[in-house]
Design a protein around this motif. Sequence first.
Motif, PDB file in Angstrom:
ATOM      1  N   LEU B  79       0.831  -1.207   0.000  1.00 52.80           N
ATOM      2  CA  LEU B  79       0.000   0.000   0.000  1.00 52.80           C
ATOM      3  C   LEU B  79       0.868   1.260   0.000  1.00 52.80           C
ATOM      4  O   LEU B  79       0.559   2.234  -0.696  1.00 52.80           O
ATOM      5  CB  LEU B  79      -0.941  -0.017   1.214  1.00 52.80           C
ATOM      6  CG  LEU B  79      -1.907  -1.209   1.242  1.00 52.80           C
ATOM      7  CD1 LEU B  79      -2.816  -1.115   2.443  1.00 52.80           C
ATOM      8  CD2 LEU B  79      -2.724  -1.305  -0.036  1.00 52.80           C
ATOM      9  N   ALA B  81       3.893   1.529  -1.293  1.00 52.74           N
ATOM     10  CA  ALA B  81       4.502   1.657  -2.630  1.00 52.74           C
ATOM     11  C   ALA B  81       3.506   2.264  -3.609  1.00 52.74           C
ATOM     12  O   ALA B  81       3.849   3.157  -4.389  1.00 52.74           O
ATOM     13  CB  ALA B  81       4.983   0.291  -3.122  1.00 52.74           C
ATOM     14  N   ILE B  82       2.244   1.797  -3.559  1.00 52.12           N
ATOM     15  CA  ILE B  82       1.212   2.315  -4.457  1.00 52.12           C
ATOM     16  C   ILE B  82       0.927   3.787  -4.155  1.00 52.12           C
ATOM     17  O   ILE B  82       0.937   4.637  -5.049  1.00 52.12           O
ATOM     18  CB  ILE B  82      -0.085   1.482  -4.327  1.00 52.12           C
ATOM     19  CG1 ILE B  82       0.098   0.111  -4.982  1.00 52.12           C
ATOM     20  CG2 ILE B  82      -1.270   2.213  -4.931  1.00 52.12           C
ATOM     21  CD1 ILE B  82      -1.081  -0.821  -4.792  1.00 52.12           C
ATOM     22  N   CYS B  83       0.675   4.070  -2.894  1.00 52.88           N
ATOM     23  CA  CYS B  83       0.296   5.443  -2.530  1.00 52.88           C
ATOM     24  C   CYS B  83       1.481   6.377  -2.695  1.00 52.88           C
ATOM     25  O   CYS B  83       1.324   7.524  -3.121  1.00 52.88           O
ATOM     26  CB  CYS B  83      -0.221   5.482  -1.093  1.00 52.88           C
ATOM     27  SG  CYS B  83      -1.713   4.488  -0.896  1.00 52.88           S
ATOM     28  N   SER B  86       2.038   7.140  -6.373  1.00 47.50           N
ATOM     29  CA  SER B  86       1.019   8.105  -6.811  1.00 47.50           C
ATOM     30  C   SER B  86       1.363   9.494  -6.291  1.00 47.50           C
ATOM     31  O   SER B  86       1.219  10.494  -6.996  1.00 47.50           O
ATOM     32  CB  SER B  86      -0.368   7.707  -6.282  1.00 47.50           C
ATOM     33  OG  SER B  86      -0.707   6.414  -6.715  1.00 47.50           O
ATOM     34  N   ALA B  89       4.405  10.879  -8.220  1.00 44.28           N
ATOM     35  CA  ALA B  89       4.025  11.210  -9.597  1.00 44.28           C
ATOM     36  C   ALA B  89       3.050  12.385  -9.655  1.00 44.28           C
ATOM     37  O   ALA B  89       2.960  13.067 -10.679  1.00 44.28           O
ATOM     38  CB  ALA B  89       3.406   9.985 -10.273  1.00 44.28           C
ATOM     39  N   PHE B 131       0.035   3.045   9.354  1.00 44.72           N
ATOM     40  CA  PHE B 131      -1.337   3.139   8.843  1.00 44.72           C
ATOM     41  C   PHE B 131      -1.709   4.598   8.560  1.00 44.72           C
ATOM     42  O   PHE B 131      -2.214   4.942   7.489  1.00 44.72           O
ATOM     43  CB  PHE B 131      -2.266   2.538   9.898  1.00 44.72           C
ATOM     44  CG  PHE B 131      -3.717   2.525   9.554  1.00 44.72           C
ATOM     45  CD1 PHE B 131      -4.292   1.376   9.041  1.00 44.72           C
ATOM     46  CD2 PHE B 131      -4.512   3.642   9.743  1.00 44.72           C
ATOM     47  CE1 PHE B 131      -5.643   1.345   8.727  1.00 44.72           C
ATOM     48  CE2 PHE B 131      -5.855   3.618   9.420  1.00 44.72           C
ATOM     49  CZ  PHE B 131      -6.420   2.472   8.915  1.00 44.72           C
ATOM     50  N   ILE B 134       0.113   6.085   5.514  1.00 45.81           N
ATOM     51  CA  ILE B 134      -0.480   5.662   4.237  1.00 45.81           C
ATOM     52  C   ILE B 134      -1.798   6.400   3.994  1.00 45.81           C
ATOM     53  O   ILE B 134      -2.060   6.902   2.894  1.00 45.81           O
ATOM     54  CB  ILE B 134      -0.713   4.133   4.216  1.00 45.81           C
ATOM     55  CG1 ILE B 134       0.625   3.392   4.251  1.00 45.81           C
ATOM     56  CG2 ILE B 134      -1.499   3.729   2.972  1.00 45.81           C
ATOM     57  CD1 ILE B 134       0.484   1.891   4.395  1.00 45.81           C
ATOM     58  N   ALA B 135      -2.637   6.488   5.027  1.00 46.53           N
ATOM     59  CA  ALA B 135      -3.948   7.122   4.861  1.00 46.53           C
ATOM     60  C   ALA B 135      -3.801   8.605   4.499  1.00 46.53           C
ATOM     61  O   ALA B 135      -4.417   9.079   3.534  1.00 46.53           O
ATOM     62  CB  ALA B 135      -4.776   6.952   6.137  1.00 46.53           C
ATOM     63  N   SER B 138      -2.248   9.105   0.995  1.00 48.64           N
ATOM     64  CA  SER B 138      -3.205   8.782  -0.066  1.00 48.64           C
ATOM     65  C   SER B 138      -4.169   9.931  -0.306  1.00 48.64           C
ATOM     66  O   SER B 138      -4.432  10.305  -1.450  1.00 48.64           O
ATOM     67  CB  SER B 138      -4.062   7.572   0.312  1.00 48.64           C
ATOM     68  OG  SER B 138      -3.274   6.458   0.489  1.00 48.64           O
ATOM     69  N   ALA B 141      -2.324  12.807  -1.895  1.00 47.44           N
ATOM     70  CA  ALA B 141      -2.079  12.569  -3.328  1.00 47.44           C
ATOM     71  C   ALA B 141      -3.377  12.727  -4.121  1.00 47.44           C
ATOM     72  O   ALA B 141      -3.386  13.312  -5.213  1.00 47.44           O
ATOM     73  CB  ALA B 141      -1.500  11.169  -3.538  1.00 47.44           C
ATOM     74  N   ALA B 142      -4.483  12.209  -3.574  1.00 44.51           N
ATOM     75  CA  ALA B 142      -5.760  12.283  -4.284  1.00 44.51           C
ATOM     76  C   ALA B 142      -6.200  13.732  -4.466  1.00 44.51           C
ATOM     77  O   ALA B 142      -6.665  14.122  -5.544  1.00 44.51           O
ATOM     78  CB  ALA B 142      -6.830  11.486  -3.530  1.00 44.51           C
ATOM     79  N   LEU B 145      -4.071  15.233  -7.155  1.00 47.47           N
ATOM     80  CA  LEU B 145      -4.451  14.713  -8.472  1.00 47.47           C
ATOM     81  C   LEU B 145      -5.723  15.398  -8.981  1.00 47.47           C
ATOM     82  O   LEU B 145      -5.856  15.681 -10.177  1.00 47.47           O
ATOM     83  CB  LEU B 145      -4.681  13.192  -8.413  1.00 47.47           C
ATOM     84  CG  LEU B 145      -3.431  12.305  -8.428  1.00 47.47           C
ATOM     85  CD1 LEU B 145      -3.809  10.851  -8.212  1.00 47.47           C
ATOM     86  CD2 LEU B 145      -2.670  12.434  -9.741  1.00 47.47           C
ATOM     87  N   ILE B 146      -6.679  15.652  -8.084  1.00 54.16           N
ATOM     88  CA  ILE B 146      -7.932  16.310  -8.496  1.00 54.16           C
ATOM     89  C   ILE B 146      -7.700  17.774  -8.855  1.00 54.16           C
ATOM     90  O   ILE B 146      -8.173  18.254  -9.875  1.00 54.16           O
ATOM     91  CB  ILE B 146      -8.981  16.285  -7.348  1.00 54.16           C
ATOM     92  CG1 ILE B 146      -9.419  14.871  -7.050  1.00 54.16           C
ATOM     93  CG2 ILE B 146     -10.198  17.123  -7.742  1.00 54.16           C
ATOM     94  CD1 ILE B 146     -10.409  14.803  -5.910  1.00 54.16           C
TER      95      ILE B 146
END
Lengths: 148, 148, 148
Positions: B79, B81-83, B86, B89, B131, B134-135, B138, B141-142, B145-146
């Motif tokens: 999780l 690595a993914i977050c 993102s 990037a 935890f 990560i939260a 995320s 990043a979101a 991104l928006i």
Amino acid sequence: MIQPAFDPPLFTVFGFVILILSLKALLLGAATAATRGRLKQFLNPEDAQWLKGAHVNPDPEAVARIGRAHRNDLENLLLFAICGASYVASGASQLAGLAYCGLFLLARLLHTLAYLTRRPELRRNAYTLGFLVIAVMSVHAAVVLITR
Amino acid sequence: MIQPAFDPPLFTVFGFVILILSLKALLLGAATAATRGRLKQFLNPEDAQWLKGAHVNPDPEAVARIGRAHRNDLENLLLFAICGASYVASGASQLAGLAYCGLFLLARLLHTLAYLTRRPELRRNAYTLGFLVIAVMSVHAAVVLITR
Amino acid sequence: MIQPAFDPPLFTVFGFVILILSLKALLLGAATAATRGRLKQFLNPEDAQWLKGAHVNPDPEAVARIGRAHRNDLENLLLFAICGASYVASGASQLAGLAYCGLFLLARLLHTLAYLTRRPELRRNAYTLGFLVIAVMSVHAAVVLITR
């Protein structure tokens, strides 16, 4: 040197989908711990001693169910993240990519719902949809990587 | 077309953190196998026959403990690595990104230490810190991104 | 700002290797479900009721074996994907990168073959080869990230 195509909106949408699914997986992990605490049944003997509960092995069914949903989620999220990143970086069709992202998000939300509410047919269908998205997206990315 | 921001030092630091944590997870995997060999107790019947040990199922507690630490590590590393990818990037704040990387590295090193030395409070706190990183990362990043 | 080096052929080959190994892992996941269906023995009570089979816990050995091969695959694929992506993005040697990709692909195909056909020595050697590739590739990527 080929520049990968981090085109919006595909890059943004893909990022969003994996972030949402990561958060869902994170919550399932926390739910496992919370359910152990609520039932006062722990897999680690030191937890049982610390929190004055029972030491059990394996986990009780309520915990094991969330654990199975969590594990299935992570298995599929890993493969989708790998295949999706390859797909985005390959510069393949945006429209197909957006469809893969939307279908996978739908499939995995339904899968978790079906697992936790014990609906095996819905769970099987949701799993199969997610599976097909990963398989088709991988082959699509591989074809684009070869032929570009 | 938006170029993702692979700025040093965030990109380098993020790469480092996931490499270090991957190596730790790799060592936990090897420790599982080594402990099975030391105890001469194997999950696969063919291993027991080959290495003249006992066939057991489930794993003995010493092996299962390392396995639980390993599994928890991989779940959280996936999780992160993914977050984290993102986040990097998305081109969001470097300073916050560096703080997330440092805190996550600390959290996961402490988690493994606490698991293997049976300190449940430290383990719980380390898990919670990872935890939260990560939260928050995320959601951060979101939002970027928006709104970019 | 440093542009990551997504050079062909390393980027393409790395993408291919992780796509192939993702598809293999996907098939192992499906094989678990298919074997449960063939044996009519299910881990979820609702599946046993729906498909008129027995509810068992843990899984029968034939299912558990595929499950262990699957889990080992995903653990290693996650670490290879992380370390490989860091390696590709670091701009390190293409030739070494191609060798890592080829060796890892070979190692993991042999590992699955060895697990399913119960050849413990081949399995151990294949696992060790994959392990060494990840370890060397990680250190190589880390050195390049520091010194570039």
